[in-house]
Design a protein around this motif. Structure first.
Motif, short mmCIF file in Angstrom:
data_model
loop_
_atom_site.label_atom_id
_atom_site.label_comp_id
_atom_site.label_asym_id
_atom_site.label_seq_id
_atom_site.Cartn_x
_atom_site.Cartn_y
_atom_site.Cartn_z
N ILE A 199 50.66 20.39 10.21
CA ILE A 199 50.64 18.93 10.23
C ILE A 199 51.71 18.41 11.19
CG2 ILE A 199 51.02 16.86 8.81
CD1 ILE A 199 48.37 18.32 8.21
N SER A 200 51.44 17.32 11.88
CA SER A 200 52.42 16.76 12.81
C SER A 200 53.69 16.38 12.06
CB SER A 200 51.85 15.52 13.52
OG SER A 200 51.63 14.48 12.59
N GLU A 235 46.79 12.80 7.54
CA GLU A 235 46.07 13.48 8.63
C GLU A 235 44.65 13.86 8.23
OE1 GLU A 235 47.90 16.41 11.04
OE2 GLU A 235 49.54 15.08 11.60
N GLY A 252 45.65 21.10 9.96
CA GLY A 252 47.01 21.50 9.62
C GLY A 252 47.22 23.00 9.53
N SER A 306 43.15 21.66 13.89
CA SER A 306 44.38 20.99 14.32
C SER A 306 45.57 21.79 13.84
CB SER A 306 44.45 19.56 13.78
OG SER A 306 44.62 19.56 12.36
N VAL A 355 48.78 18.89 17.59
CA VAL A 355 49.61 17.76 17.19
C VAL A 355 51.09 18.04 17.41
CG1 VAL A 355 47.93 16.93 15.51
CG2 VAL A 355 49.72 18.54 14.79
N PRO A 405 53.32 10.65 14.12
CA PRO A 405 52.20 10.80 13.18
C PRO A 405 51.04 9.83 13.44
CG PRO A 405 54.27 11.01 12.00
CD PRO A 405 54.63 10.60 13.41
N ALA A 430 49.15 11.15 16.38
CA ALA A 430 48.42 12.35 15.96
C ALA A 430 47.14 11.96 15.21
CB ALA A 430 49.31 13.21 15.08
N ARG A 431 47.23 11.00 14.33
CA ARG A 431 46.06 10.59 13.56
C ARG A 431 44.98 9.99 14.45
NH1 ARG A 431 50.08 7.61 9.46
NH2 ARG A 431 51.25 9.50 8.90
N LEU A 462 43.35 12.91 16.09
CA LEU A 462 42.57 13.69 15.12
C LEU A 462 41.24 13.00 14.82
CD1 LEU A 462 45.45 14.72 12.72
CD2 LEU A 462 44.09 16.28 14.14
#
Length: 276
Positions: free
Chosen positions: A13-14, A39, A104, A155, A176, A190, A193-194, A197
């Motif tokens: 996860i970022s 995420e 993640g 991811s 990410v 974040p 990143a989202r 994603l």
């Protein structure tokens, strides 16, 4: 109506770079699980942008399998949480699943620099499937392939993305963060990143027909390097598991990937048993 399974780990996860953010007993875990939930919601949104009628299952696949915040999860999906359960990180997988997404995820044990790289647990030093070094990415992609489902998206950090692309060159990935070490990375904000994603998941679902399931033949050979020689001693009590040359490697020949996958999970559980 396509059926989609989203398997969610935490190390990829970022913003997450350290065990304090992934361990329920450590001080920063609540932040990690909030980032994880946000995420996967972005990925769910992307899947449903591309296929509004999709039946989406989300498998909580980190540690205790009880990390995602159910009350914060997109209400259009069903959540699989808790352990032990059939098929481990891919709980909910069956022959009707049309696409699998890994969110993640992290690189295998021994890869590096890679953020929080390991395979199942620190008790496992390495896994080879039909002679090929694999981690959780490879094991889970093989299990998905056994059920006829392609892994269309991943991811995580850049090393995890490369690991899946080496196995499934036609898949889609979103990095990410860029790994700088086992507990260091250059990470996207974040929110950024989202956004990536959501876009990446939508594109992956739209082109899912271009990605074939990872092929793995019958009579699968498995080699597992274990940290503790005591675990090797106990593992040889499992029918079909044999000690290889040396103190730390066991071998197993399974009827298929699903059987070999179950043995890996059992070895991880045995590693928690202290010698009598």
């Amino acid at each position: 109506m396509p059926k989609v399974l989203v398997s969610v780990d935490m190390e990829g996860i970022s913003g997450v770079v350290h065990p304090t953010e992934t361990n329920p007993d450590r001080y920063d875990y609540e932040r990690g699980r909030a980032l994880m939930t946000a995420e996967v919601n972005a990925v769910i949104a992307g899947v449903l942008d591309a296929e509004p009628s999709a039946d989406v299952l989300v498998a909580d696949a980190h540690g205790p399998f009880r990390n995602l915040l159910p009350e914060e999860l997109d209400r259009r999906v069903r959540l699989i949480r808790g352990k032990p359960r059939p098929l481990g990180m891919l709980g909910g997988l069956d022959g009707d699943v049309d696409a699998v997404l890994f969110v993640g995820y992290h690189a295998r044990a021994g890869a590096g620099p890679a953020v929080l790289a390991h395979t199942m647990s620190d008790a496992v030093l390495g896994v080879r499937l039909n002679g090929r070094e694999v981690g959780e990415i490879g094991l889970n992609a093989a299990l998905a392939g056994h059920h006829g489902a392609p892994v269309v998206f991943l991811s995580g950090d850049d090393v995890a993305c490369a690991e899946l692309l080496d196995l499934v060159p036609t898949t889609s990935t979103v990095a990410v963060k860029r790994a700088l070490g086992q507990a260091a990375a250059e990470t996207l904000h974040p929110v950024v990143a989202r956004e990536r994603l959501r876009q990446g998941a939508a594109a992956a679902i739209a082109r899912r027909a271009e990605v074939a399931p990872l092929p793995v033949g019958r009579a699968v050979s498995l080699e597992v390097d274990l940290y503790s020689p005591a675990t090797v001693d106990t593992a040889t009590l499992i029918p079909g598991v044999e000690r290889a040359a040396g103190a730390r490697t066991v071998t197993f020949t399974g009827r298929d990937v699903a059987e070999a996958y179950g043995v890996v999970h059992l070895l991880v559980q045995l590693a928690q048993v202290k010698p009598g």
